[in-house]
Every structure is written in C-alpha cells, then in structure tokens.
Scaffold this active site. Structure first.
Site, PDB file in Angstrom:
ATOM      1  N   LYS A  48       1.091  -1.538  -0.208  1.00  0.00           N
ATOM      2  CA  LYS A  48       0.214   0.271  -0.395  1.00  0.00           C
ATOM      3  C   LYS A  48       0.718   1.443   0.124  1.00  0.00           C
ATOM      4  O   LYS A  48       0.124   2.495  -0.039  1.00  0.00           O
ATOM      5  CB  LYS A  48      -0.884   0.034   1.476  1.00  0.00           C
ATOM      6  CG  LYS A  48      -1.853  -1.161   0.501  1.00  0.00           C
ATOM      7  CD  LYS A  48      -2.816  -0.351   0.063  1.00  0.00           C
ATOM      8  CE  LYS A  48      -3.934  -1.905  -0.085  1.00  0.00           C
ATOM      9  NZ  LYS A  48      -4.926  -2.120  -1.453  1.00  0.00           N
TER      10      LYS A  48
HETATM   11  N1  PMP Z   1      -3.449  -7.817   1.392  1.00  0.00           N
HETATM   12  C1  PMP Z   1      -3.395  -7.430   2.717  1.00  0.00           C
HETATM   13  C2  PMP Z   1      -3.153  -7.171   3.828  1.00  0.00           C
HETATM   14  C3  PMP Z   1      -3.947  -5.715   2.274  1.00  0.00           C
HETATM   15  O1  PMP Z   1      -4.718  -5.056   2.451  1.00  0.00           O
HETATM   16  C4  PMP Z   1      -4.870  -5.584   0.438  1.00  0.00           C
HETATM   17  C5  PMP Z   1      -5.764  -4.290   0.431  1.00  0.00           C
HETATM   18  N2  PMP Z   1      -6.594  -4.450   0.958  1.00  0.00           N
HETATM   19  C6  PMP Z   1      -4.656  -6.998  -0.457  1.00  0.00           C
HETATM   20  C7  PMP Z   1      -4.421  -8.079   0.085  1.00  0.00           C
HETATM   21  C8  PMP Z   1      -5.068  -6.977  -1.557  1.00  0.00           C
HETATM   22  O2  PMP Z   1      -4.720  -5.344  -2.386  1.00  0.00           O
HETATM   23  P1  PMP Z   1      -5.455  -5.093  -3.812  1.00  0.00           P
HETATM   24  O3  PMP Z   1      -6.572  -3.801  -2.604  1.00  0.00           O
HETATM   25  O4  PMP Z   1      -4.369  -3.929  -4.090  1.00  0.00           O
HETATM   26  O5  PMP Z   1      -6.118  -5.690  -3.989  1.00  0.00           O
END
Ligand code: PMP
Length: 346
Positions: A48
């Site tokens: 992130k």
């Molecule tokens: N794993 C974790 C720990 C996350 O915080 C997130 C984000 N919500 C994701 C996977 C998934 O990534 P994305 O939001 O880019 O699909």
C-alpha cells in the site's frame, strides 16, 4: 542521494523496488518455479506504500493537496499506515476509518503514526451510515481542505501498480513470467500488474485470490452481484462485499477462493519453511498456489510470481497467536499442525 554520504533523503525514497525471492521448501510439492514479490520490504511494510505515494504525489501535482491539508481514507490498516507515514513526512493531517475486523496491532500502529482513527462495525452493508465507507465520506464533507483517497474507486490505485509493481516483475523475471497470482481486495494490485504484463505478453495468466464470504469470484464468472455469497470471514484485506471500480475484471483470467483456516496455517508455514514472517493474505496467496497446483494449472516450465502483500508483525494477536488460532478452532483434524509450546523455566 548525496554523492559522498550514502543516505536516502527520507524514508519515502524507499517505496517500491521490492525483491523477488525464490520459494524453496514450501514449493517442493508443487510443479514449476515459484517466486515471491515480497511487499513487506516497503518502508511501511506493505504494497500500500505504492498507492499512497502515487495518489498523494498526483494530488500535489494537480494542486489539490497543500501543506497542512487533511488526508482521509477507509482502510483495513495497511493503506492507513502508508498514508499516515507519508503524512508525517510531508506535513499533512491523516484521518482513517477502519473496520472493526482490523487487528488491534494495526490500529495501535496507525495511532503511533499520528493518525486519528475511527473504528467502524465490519458486518454492516457498504451503504449503512456506520460503514467505514460512509463514515469516511461524511468526515471528508465535514473537514475543510481534505482529500478522500477512496482506494476502492480510484483509478490511480491501479495506475500505481501499472507503473511500478508490473514493470518491476517484468524486469525481475526478464519477461519469463508465465503466471501471476495475487490477492484481490480493492483489486488495484492484481489489475495494475495484469494490465502491464498483458501488454508485454498477453499469454501470461492472471490468477486472483478471493475469500469464501466475498462476492468477487462469482461476479467475475457470472457478472452477477450475489448477496448470498456474503458472510463474515477472518482474512483481512482480501475479498469484498461490493464491486470495486479499482478491479479490472477483464484483465483477470480466473479467481480461486481460500478458507480462513488454511490461509492462516499457510502463513505460519511460510515462517517455518522459508523464514518469511508475513501477513494473513500472504498465507492466502500461498494456499491459492497449492490449490491451483492441484488443479493442474502449472507445468514444470511455469515461472509463477506470487505477490505477498504485507508483514507478519501486523498479525501477532491473530495468525501468530496460538490462543487466537485455538479460539478460531483452526487446530482441527484437517489442519493437524499443533503449536510449539513455550517452556517457562521456574
Ligand atoms: N492483502 C492485504 C493485507 C491488504 O491490506 C490488501 C488491500 N486491501 C490486499 C491484500 C489486497 O490488495 P488490493 O487492495 O490491491 O487488491
């Protein structure tokens, strides 16, 4: 960087360029070659950082965000931590609406980074005024000089991964990647990487990881949003109870669903076999590799890249707590791994 003193100008220069690491023991039962893109190496310990840095940089470039302004977001924790980290360095205020499902470790970390945190009930619909989406929206309307990051509906979320994670993986595999496996929450990670990789080689297969209790897989297969698919589950950050704009469903070839218990055990196994202390969704992604392998998805020449989104330190009171695992009933006949007991010397 200064020529004589080899120092970064701030922690923010370290966002991205995470390593690709071969999976060894844990991949022995699998057919093919397996490499992990380990996003815990970002300074905020998750993927992130990339979207937070990119969205803030774009808002600054457009003149929307000025020093002293407020950054507001809904987040399962990771995006919040990245936004709070960048806000501290750049001099912004940071307000975060988080789900009550988020671990207490995550919430404490956000507060340590100077963010104002609102904890909202996890099991209400997205349009309920108490949901973290609605709370963030209201705070944005009430706070002058604020921007709402809105990661689920922000194209820049996809764009961040299209510009950074995708090219890094292409470069790190010298274009030899055959399959990408990534979790789908907002969908930014998988969609951005998928768009970039498919432009380079449309044959690369893009495999999404979803949770039981989430609507994504069924929506991808049928185009139908099915409320009956929705029920509470434990994995944080993966799967959804709405259809995010930040997911490019056409760029994804197929989804696989994983369970809470198997994903938790797989996260622990990554620590025990590879020395990788990673988050719950990394376990989910690893579990997906096993399931896809059993379904004959890979051959011996496959070069599979799996994205591991964050670090294990965020789950000390969950996946890495024996008590929590026991309370969930995760040490059952199917998942026979029994926890190592701590010995107290008296
Ligand atoms: N794993 C974790 C720990 C996350 O915080 C997130 C984000 N919500 C994701 C996977 C998934 O990534 P994305 O939001 O880019 O699909």
């Amino acid at each position: 960087m200064d020529k004589a003193i080899k120092a970064y100008n701030s922690i923010l220069e370290l966002v991205g360029n995470t390593p690709l690491i071969k999976l060894n023991k844990i991949a022995e039962p699998l057919t093919g070659n397996f490499y992990a893109k380990v996003e815990a190496f970002n300074p905020g310990h998750s993927s992130k950082d990339r979207i937070a840095a990119h969205i803030i940089a774009e808002a600054e470039r457009k003149g929307i965000l000025k020093p002293g302004n407020t950054i507001i977001e809904t987040t399962s924790g990771n995006t919040g931590f990245s936004l709070a980290m960048i806000s501290i360095v750049k001099g912004y205020k940071c307000i975060l609406a988080v789900s009550s499902k988020s671990s207490s470790d995550k919430i404490d970390m956000l507060r340590s980074m100077g963010a104002k945190v609102y904890v909202c009930p996890a099991h209400v619909s997205a349009d309920d005024p108490r949901s973290y989406y609605q709370v963030a929206k209201r705070l944005h309307e009430e706070t002058e000089g604020s921007i709402y990051i809105n990661q689920y509906f922000n194209e820049l979320n996809i764009d961040a991964h299209y510009r950074s994670t995708g090219p890094e993986i292409w470069e790190q595999t010298s274009g030899k990647i055959t399959h990408l496996v990534a979790c789908s929450g907002t969908g930014g990670t998988i969609s951005g990487i998928a768009r970039y990789l498919k432009e380079q080689n449309p044959e690369i297969k893009i495999l999404g990881v979803d949770a039981y209790g989430s609507v994504l897989k069924k929506y991808h297969e049928t185009g139908e949003f099915d409320n009956n698919e929705i029920y509470p589950y434990r994995i944080e950050g993966l799967g959804k109870n709405l259809i995010p704009d930040a997911t490019d469903f056409e760029a994804i070839d197929r989804y696989v669903k994983v369970t809470d218990a198997e994903s938790a055990h797989m996260a622990r196994k990554l620590a025990h076999t590879e020395g990788m202390f990673l988050g719950y969704t990394s376990g989910a992604a690893m579990q997906a590799l096993y399931q896809l392998n059993n379904e004959g998805e890979f051959s011996k020449d496959s070069n599979v890249v799996v994205v591991f989104p964050d670090h294990g330190s965020r789950y000390l009171s969950k996946v890495y707590s024996t008590e929590w695992m026991e309370n969930q009933g995760f040490f059952d006949a199917q998942n026979a791994e029994q926890p190592e007991r701590v010995e107290f010397i008296k």
